[in-house]
Write a protein that holds these residues in place. Structure first.
Motif, short mmCIF file in Angstrom:
data_model
loop_
_atom_site.label_atom_id
_atom_site.label_comp_id
_atom_site.label_asym_id
_atom_site.label_seq_id
_atom_site.Cartn_x
_atom_site.Cartn_y
_atom_site.Cartn_z
N PRO B 51 13.93 -12.78 43.32
CA PRO B 51 13.42 -14.08 43.77
C PRO B 51 14.30 -14.63 44.90
N MET B 52 13.74 -15.52 45.71
CA MET B 52 14.42 -15.97 46.92
C MET B 52 15.74 -16.67 46.62
N GLU B 53 15.83 -17.41 45.51
CA GLU B 53 17.09 -18.13 45.27
C GLU B 53 18.24 -17.17 44.96
N LEU B 54 17.92 -16.04 44.33
CA LEU B 54 18.99 -15.05 44.09
C LEU B 54 19.36 -14.33 45.38
N ILE B 55 18.38 -14.08 46.23
CA ILE B 55 18.68 -13.45 47.53
C ILE B 55 19.58 -14.38 48.35
N ALA B 56 19.29 -15.69 48.30
CA ALA B 56 20.13 -16.66 49.02
C ALA B 56 21.55 -16.65 48.47
N GLN B 57 21.69 -16.54 47.14
CA GLN B 57 23.03 -16.49 46.55
C GLN B 57 23.75 -15.20 46.95
N GLU B 58 22.98 -14.13 47.08
CA GLU B 58 23.57 -12.83 47.42
C GLU B 58 24.30 -12.88 48.77
N VAL B 59 23.78 -13.68 49.69
CA VAL B 59 24.37 -13.73 51.04
C VAL B 59 25.06 -15.06 51.33
#
Lengths: 461, 461
Positions: B51-59
């Motif tokens: 999900p997008m919020e985890l992708i945002a946290q990833e970077v």
């Protein structure tokens, strides 16, 4: 504090005394009797089995008994245990009831059993005892005693019922990790074991046979004693730390209990939670309904008689006046191994006769269903024994939903189910059956109740 | 407070933010690359999986990321976890060192894994995802994700390596208790699984195959995503609640750590404990030595190379710059299943290159011996993974005994060993062997490192 989930207590709040409810009973419980004379058992009769300080506790009428600092120091590894509000279970049930559970599964052995195993090991060590023997069925008690003995440098020798020994290898391993020696029972190491094996080399064993083996070895030398994990007064006494902490924690939540529910096998977990609350009730400070839950397949309180009977299958123990299905009763192999005992603690049986608590029986399907429901909401997978208490707690919460009453329910989650997952598997596969225990099986076992010698009181109430 | 055993924190002290160490690094970590173009992976490449919020946290490069209230509310079921001083272990070792352990085994799944499983389920649920897929080896991660999905009403579908599926039926049952669907991998349900089965119907499976199956199904629809239990930045981020709590608790003991030790497989448990302390170290507020412990049989930090490699055996993932033994490396079936991964978290690998922590490798006999010693003194039976950290902690405590230095040692006991008792049994029976991993096995696997396309940077450092 209504929104809180867990009330933890600092280790300095670990209780300093055990509560002895005998001091507050209107009528003292009937004494254990010698089978040969029907006279009350004296300290000398018990000295070959137990250290003197435990014998003194067994017959004590003092209200509070100090917990030795050494025992409190071991308790600190996991005590005080948390009192948790089951917010998620409440929401799933849609009940106005507020459900609290005291969780004992965080102990090293994964249950409430170390609460008594530790002081038992301590008092034996103080008396110079080098080795403790015991029996274990499913393995909870053996694990607890193995851990406790490791703390005091005592050898621990455990006879584990052969069927469990083969079916529960992980429990067996856990006892060995703590340094205990574990024998499958019947074993070739004792007269009792050899005589069973001579007749039936492939015997699956029974708790009765395992007790006989452990007691036989305990009597074999001055530095060897025996330890029991439930039923006796001193065992129930040690468990009262559960209820003492829960009183303080429930007060921190700002709550007074309406209903207290615990499961009963030999009775120690139920007593540990209930006795301190019953003291408060006797003193008029609260008025909870207190309810024991037993399995339908072994209903000693709800379908047994109140009579003098042996504590073991072989008839080696003193006669105990208790609710019993008869010492010859062999419960079916249900998955709550800790609740498969033909009798009920004599102290609890006496209190039941006095009307101090209620009892209900549950089938195992309802209990495993409750266990699943609990695991999926609260996270902890309950052992099958406390799943009985959860089943009744959920039933009560659903009655509150009907009536709209926002009752405060308190239960004891006395252990986790990490070693009982094959039973959950069978439940998920729809393989667990309930049934009504045929009355003729109970009648047949009760026909074998011992006949008391003339000096004692009547064996049947 | 020197005499205290456990420091507990009230649930209001559950951390409100995760700590993102990327914000404080002197050099940013190298990005993951697309294998086809050797260009950095963008959010669109990851969107089918996460999900997008985890992708945002990833970077993310923000220092602190707020923990959603819903996640904190689930954390409250077991967090804050206790920080415990190992008085009894210290006495048994006769060391002047003071040993503290942060215990994560009290979580529903019995390990630190729910710390990230819960937010992963939460962010997926927020995005309308209905089903999460994942792989599991020994079962710790699968159990954690099954529990987390139950909290958010998401289906959970787990591919469990066939060998473990057959050997660890209780872990499998536990995932089902939480409502998950568990398949043995390779399974006939996916193209990847069928192709393996066509070649070898009795394949025991591997983590690489299981990942391929879970990823394949996650890509199959808009409401299905994939979840990973270690290695990635967002997973390490979520685990920092461990270290944040430990900082507060160690301060309550009145202590400043000299040595911090954690075990490393993919790296999330180690990072969770160490990152907040490394922040304090970078800020000059303390100066602990920080040390990772890996198994001799899978020594990615101490004997691998720092290079771009695939995260999975099949080469489906982006290229990650990390310490690796080569994605073709197949570790021997040691009993610390959670430490059997060919690579190390890219973030931790980068920090290792920067000299921010040390690493040592241990053989499993020393680790199980440490586990036994710990169980018999402190009561908790450690999982084989944290037994690696305990082995190094004990070694350090014994060095303190030699030198007389009263160092403060801190370690993470990231899970209990209730499902690993057959391994302890084998250790007690003297069946576990150590050995030096032959260099030619590592060399052979490293020969298969991917060659980067021209636009990217060199694949080998």
């Amino acid at each position: 504090m209504t929104g809180a989930t867990r009330v933890l207590l600092d280790e300095s709040r670990t209780p300093r005394t055990w509560y002895n409810i005998v001091a507050d009973l209107p009528v003292p419980p009937p004494p254990p009797l010698r089978p040969d004379t029907s006279q009350p058992v004296g300290p000398d009769d018990l000295a070959p089995l137990f250290p003197m300080e435990l014998i003194a506790q067994e017959v004590s009428t003092e209200r509070f008994i100090a917990i030795p600092e050494s025992v409190r120091d071991v308790y600190r590894l996991w005590r005080p245990t948390p009192l948790i509000r089951a917010h998620r279970l409440e929401r799933a049930l849609g009940t106005p009831a507020r459900i609290y559970y005291k969780y004992e599964g965080g102990s090293p052995a994964g249950s409430h059993k170390p609460n008594t195993a530790v002081p038992q090991a301590y008092y034996n060590a103080r008396q110079g005892i080098r080795r403790l023997t015991t029996e274990t069925g499913a393995g909870q008690w053996g694990t607890a005693l193995a851990f406790a003995c490791a703390q005091y440098g005592i050898e621990c020798e455990i006879w584990m019922v052969r069927a469990s020994y083969d079916q529960k290898p992980h429990r067996r391993s856990l006892m060995r990790v703590y340094g205990a020696t574990v024998h499958a029972s019947p074993s070739p190491l004792t007269v009792s074991g050899r005589s069973v094996l001579a007749e039936r080399p492939d015997s699956p064993g029974s708790l009765g046979i395992a007790i006989s083996e452990a007691v036989e070895v305990a009597g074999s030398g001055p530095e060897v004693r025996y330890a029991l994990g439930s039923v006796l007064n001193h065992v129930l006494l040690h468990q009262t730390v559960i209820g003492e902490e829960a009183i303080e924690q429930l007060a921190a939540f700002g709550e007074v209990p309406d209903v207290i529910v615990g499961c009963t096998g030999g009775g120690s977990n139920f007593a540990g939670l209930a006795f301190p609350f019953l003291r408060e009730k006797l003193a008029g400070r609260m008025d909870p309904v207190v309810r024991a839950v037993e399995p339908e397949s072994c209903p000693s309180l709800t379908r047994g008689v109140y009579a003098y009977d042996f504590g073991d299958a072989a008839g080696f123990t003193p006669l105990l006046k208790m609710h019993t299905l008869g010492h010859a009763f062999v419960p079916d192999p249900i998955h709550a191994g800790g609740l498969r005992y033909h009798g009920m603690s004599p102290l609890l049986s006496h209190m039941y006769e006095l009307g101090m608590f209620e009892a209900v029986a549950k089938g195992q399907r309802e209990c495993f269903e409750a266990g699943l429901r609990f695991a999926r909401t609260e996270g902890i997978v309950p052992a099958p024994e406390p799943a009985h208490a959860l089943a009744e707690t959920i039933a009560e919460a659903l009655r509150c939903k009907e009536s709209g009453e926002p009752k405060v329910l308190l239960t004891a989650l006395c252990g986790h189910g990490h070693f009982d997952l094959s039973a959950y598997d069978r439940h998920l596969a729809g393989e667990l059956e309930d049934y009504a225990l045929p009355q003729d099986r109970i009648d047949a076992a009760l026909a074998g109740l011992p006949v008391l010698e003339s000096p004692g009181s009547s064996g049947q109430s």
